[in-house]
Design a protein around this motif. Structure first.
Motif, PDB file in Angstrom:
ATOM      1  N   SER A  88     -50.801   5.646  69.079  1.00 44.03           N
ATOM      2  CA  SER A  88     -50.509   4.682  68.021  1.00 44.03           C
ATOM      3  C   SER A  88     -51.615   4.729  66.970  1.00 44.03           C
ATOM      4  O   SER A  88     -52.719   5.224  67.218  1.00 44.03           O
ATOM      5  CB  SER A  88     -50.398   3.269  68.611  1.00 44.03           C
ATOM      6  OG  SER A  88     -51.637   2.879  69.188  1.00 44.03           O
ATOM      7  N   LEU A  89     -51.320   4.190  65.810  1.00 44.20           N
ATOM      8  CA  LEU A  89     -52.270   4.264  64.699  1.00 44.20           C
ATOM      9  C   LEU A  89     -53.556   3.504  64.992  1.00 44.20           C
ATOM     10  O   LEU A  89     -54.623   3.858  64.488  1.00 44.20           O
ATOM     11  CB  LEU A  89     -51.623   3.745  63.416  1.00 44.20           C
ATOM     12  CG  LEU A  89     -50.343   4.482  62.981  1.00 44.20           C
ATOM     13  CD1 LEU A  89     -49.796   3.882  61.702  1.00 44.20           C
ATOM     14  CD2 LEU A  89     -50.574   5.980  62.818  1.00 44.20           C
ATOM     15  N   TYR A 139     -48.220   7.357  73.707  1.00 41.59           N
ATOM     16  CA  TYR A 139     -46.776   7.579  73.875  1.00 41.59           C
ATOM     17  C   TYR A 139     -46.552   8.920  74.559  1.00 41.59           C
ATOM     18  O   TYR A 139     -47.263   9.890  74.281  1.00 41.59           O
ATOM     19  CB  TYR A 139     -46.070   7.581  72.513  1.00 41.59           C
ATOM     20  CG  TYR A 139     -46.165   6.260  71.795  1.00 41.59           C
ATOM     21  CD1 TYR A 139     -45.488   5.137  72.270  1.00 41.59           C
ATOM     22  CD2 TYR A 139     -46.947   6.127  70.651  1.00 41.59           C
ATOM     23  CE1 TYR A 139     -45.577   3.917  71.614  1.00 41.59           C
ATOM     24  CE2 TYR A 139     -47.045   4.913  69.980  1.00 41.59           C
ATOM     25  CZ  TYR A 139     -46.361   3.810  70.471  1.00 41.59           C
ATOM     26  OH  TYR A 139     -46.461   2.613  69.821  1.00 41.59           O
ATOM     27  N   TYR A 140     -45.546   8.974  75.409  1.00 36.57           N
ATOM     28  CA  TYR A 140     -45.380  10.151  76.266  1.00 36.57           C
ATOM     29  C   TYR A 140     -43.909  10.374  76.625  1.00 36.57           C
ATOM     30  O   TYR A 140     -43.162   9.421  76.850  1.00 36.57           O
ATOM     31  CB  TYR A 140     -46.191   9.932  77.548  1.00 36.57           C
ATOM     32  CG  TYR A 140     -46.086  11.045  78.571  1.00 36.57           C
ATOM     33  CD1 TYR A 140     -46.701  12.277  78.357  1.00 36.57           C
ATOM     34  CD2 TYR A 140     -45.381  10.856  79.773  1.00 36.57           C
ATOM     35  CE1 TYR A 140     -46.616  13.286  79.293  1.00 36.57           C
ATOM     36  CE2 TYR A 140     -45.293  11.863  80.718  1.00 36.57           C
ATOM     37  CZ  TYR A 140     -45.909  13.078  80.474  1.00 36.57           C
ATOM     38  OH  TYR A 140     -45.822  14.077  81.399  1.00 36.57           O
ATOM     39  N   ILE A 141     -43.543  11.658  76.705  1.00 39.78           N
ATOM     40  CA  ILE A 141     -42.177  12.034  77.100  1.00 39.78           C
ATOM     41  C   ILE A 141     -42.219  12.946  78.321  1.00 39.78           C
ATOM     42  O   ILE A 141     -42.874  13.990  78.302  1.00 39.78           O
ATOM     43  CB  ILE A 141     -41.448  12.764  75.947  1.00 39.78           C
ATOM     44  CG1 ILE A 141     -41.158  11.804  74.797  1.00 39.78           C
ATOM     45  CG2 ILE A 141     -40.152  13.413  76.442  1.00 39.78           C
ATOM     46  CD1 ILE A 141     -40.643  12.484  73.534  1.00 39.78           C
ATOM     47  N   LYS A 156     -36.459   9.455  78.156  1.00 35.95           N
ATOM     48  CA  LYS A 156     -37.031   8.243  77.579  1.00 35.95           C
ATOM     49  C   LYS A 156     -38.410   8.532  77.005  1.00 35.95           C
ATOM     50  O   LYS A 156     -39.062   9.504  77.377  1.00 35.95           O
ATOM     51  CB  LYS A 156     -37.087   7.121  78.617  1.00 35.95           C
ATOM     52  CG  LYS A 156     -37.880   7.451  79.856  1.00 35.95           C
ATOM     53  CD  LYS A 156     -37.585   6.441  80.971  1.00 35.95           C
ATOM     54  CE  LYS A 156     -38.353   6.790  82.229  1.00 35.95           C
ATOM     55  NZ  LYS A 156     -37.961   5.988  83.381  1.00 35.95           N
ATOM     56  N   VAL A 157     -38.817   7.660  76.092  1.00 30.34           N
ATOM     57  CA  VAL A 157     -40.179   7.680  75.575  1.00 30.34           C
ATOM     58  C   VAL A 157     -40.912   6.535  76.260  1.00 30.34           C
ATOM     59  O   VAL A 157     -40.437   5.395  76.259  1.00 30.34           O
ATOM     60  CB  VAL A 157     -40.213   7.484  74.044  1.00 30.34           C
ATOM     61  CG1 VAL A 157     -41.657   7.488  73.532  1.00 30.34           C
ATOM     62  CG2 VAL A 157     -39.394   8.559  73.341  1.00 30.34           C
ATOM     63  N   GLU A 158     -42.055   6.859  76.858  1.00 26.73           N
ATOM     64  CA  GLU A 158     -42.833   5.837  77.548  1.00 26.73           C
ATOM     65  C   GLU A 158     -44.111   5.533  76.776  1.00 26.73           C
ATOM     66  O   GLU A 158     -44.544   6.323  75.941  1.00 26.73           O
ATOM     67  CB  GLU A 158     -43.185   6.318  78.962  1.00 26.73           C
ATOM     68  CG  GLU A 158     -41.952   6.435  79.841  1.00 26.73           C
ATOM     69  CD  GLU A 158     -42.292   6.935  81.230  1.00 26.73           C
ATOM     70  OE1 GLU A 158     -42.251   6.124  82.166  1.00 26.73           O
ATOM     71  OE2 GLU A 158     -42.599   8.131  81.363  1.00 26.73           O
ATOM     72  N   ALA A 159     -44.703   4.376  77.080  1.00 29.15           N
ATOM     73  CA  ALA A 159     -45.966   3.983  76.458  1.00 29.15           C
ATOM     74  C   ALA A 159     -46.935   3.553  77.549  1.00 29.15           C
ATOM     75  O   ALA A 159     -46.526   3.082  78.612  1.00 29.15           O
ATOM     76  CB  ALA A 159     -45.740   2.845  75.480  1.00 29.15           C
ATOM     77  N   VAL A 210     -41.373   1.679  79.410  1.00 26.89           N
ATOM     78  CA  VAL A 210     -40.402   2.430  78.599  1.00 26.89           C
ATOM     79  C   VAL A 210     -40.251   1.742  77.244  1.00 26.89           C
ATOM     80  O   VAL A 210     -40.058   0.524  77.181  1.00 26.89           O
ATOM     81  CB  VAL A 210     -39.030   2.506  79.310  1.00 26.89           C
ATOM     82  CG1 VAL A 210     -38.006   3.222  78.438  1.00 26.89           C
ATOM     83  CG2 VAL A 210     -39.179   3.203  80.650  1.00 26.89           C
ATOM     84  N   VAL A 211     -40.350   2.531  76.153  1.00 26.12           N
ATOM     85  CA  VAL A 211     -40.150   1.939  74.819  1.00 26.12           C
ATOM     86  C   VAL A 211     -38.865   2.422  74.142  1.00 26.12           C
ATOM     87  O   VAL A 211     -38.396   1.793  73.202  1.00 26.12           O
ATOM     88  CB  VAL A 211     -41.354   2.187  73.879  1.00 26.12           C
ATOM     89  CG1 VAL A 211     -42.570   1.409  74.357  1.00 26.12           C
ATOM     90  CG2 VAL A 211     -41.680   3.665  73.747  1.00 26.12           C
TER      91      VAL A 211
END
Length: 303
Positions: free
Chosen positions: A163-164, A170-172, A178-181, A196-197
């Motif tokens: 993230s900025l 963030y990870y796949i 799914k995209v996870e955080a 999961v995001v």
């Protein structure tokens, strides 16, 4: 919004085909794009100013390449991290994954805001996107050349970014769709609070490489989907879908002047003789302009 979206243009800029093009990263100092061909076993540099392409063959399947602050690059290949001296066209091993299974290889990777190189592994492919399940892990190479193992039970370790504000990773894992955080500790490089995001619809393809834009939104290339999705990790919603003229889109990064162009890599490996003529640009690299959003410069490995 619609006005801006209608001006989107997709053009094939690197016509030399990659079996599995991956891990694109922009080098601002000479306006070039660096990337790998995983099974073609090479690292390439393309100048956007001259159109010249230069490649170096690697010894192993090469999953990702990142810039190194002191010059040259670092690659995650086979089950080791290696430095690349582009001038001497030579490689030197930095670290081996001692405990890694022999039937695995590195896949996608990226440098965090503190200069650590994160890269994950996966089982060797039985055929494209078909692997022995749960063989992979996520690792990071720290500036002192030590390697940290973060977690295992991964199918295909793939897209990653921060993230900025550097507080979220963030990870796949591709086959989880799914995209996870994770909460991210920039001081230590530690991960916690996995969640999961975004859930990728199977119609969109297999989530692959990923990058973040200057508004904190994620761009996810979808393998077998011929598209890149823009998603909002805060709300878990899809904001935009950019279609490409090839199905096997693999990864993406921002580059060009002001980081306003999106470069998208692709693959042709695994396509049969019926599919290939329908997609003459499969394996090429594309530039998407007119998105109305910018990316951020990549980080460099500091070791």
């Amino acid at each position: 919004m619609l006005g801006a979206m209608s001006s989107i243009k997709v053009q094939c800029v690197i016509k030399e085909k990659n079996e599995i093009g991956e891990s694109p990263v922009w080098e601002e100092k000479d306006s070039s794009l660096v990337y790998v061909d995983i099974t073609g076993q090479k690292v390439s540099r393309w100048s956007s100013l001259t159109g010249q392409l230069d490649s170096i063959a690697t010894e192993n399947l090469v999953g990702s390449v990142v810039p190194r602050k002191g010059g040259g690059y670092v690659i995650a290949e086979g089950t080791r991290f290696s430095f690349v001296d582009w001038v001497k066209r030579s490689f030197s091993t930095v670290a081996h994954l001692d405990k890694e299974k022999p039937n695995t290889r590195f896949n996608d990777g990226k440098v965090d805001p503190a200069g650590r190189f994160f890269a994950g592994t996966m089982g060797l492919e039985l055929r494209p996107a078909v692997v022995e399940r749960k063989q992979g892990s996520l690792y990071s190479l720290h500036p002192d050349h030590s390697v940290v193992h973060h977690f295992d039970q991964v199918d295909i370790s793939n897209g990653l970014d921060w993230s900025l504000d550097h507080r979220v990773f963030y990870y796949i894992d591709s086959l989880a769709y799914k995209v996870e955080a994770f909460d991210y500790n920039i001081q230590t490089g530690g991960l916690s609070n996995r969640r999961v995001v975004y859930k990728v619809e199977e119609d969109d393809g297999i989530p692959d490489g990923m990058c973040i834009d200057a508004e904190g939104k994620l761009w996810v290339a979808c393998y077998n989907g011929g598209r890149v999705l823009r998603i909002d990790p805060q709300t878990g919603t899809q904001l935009q879908k950019v279609k490409l003229p090839v199905q096997k889109t693999t990864s993406c990064c921002f580059g060009g002047k002001d980081y306003s162009d999106l470069y998208v890599t692709s693959a042709y490996k695994g396509m049969d003789e019926n599919a290939l003529p329908k997609e003459p640009e499969a394996g090429c690299i594309f530039k998407v302009t007119g998105l109305g959003v910018k990316g951020i410069p990549p980080y460099s490995y500091t070791g």
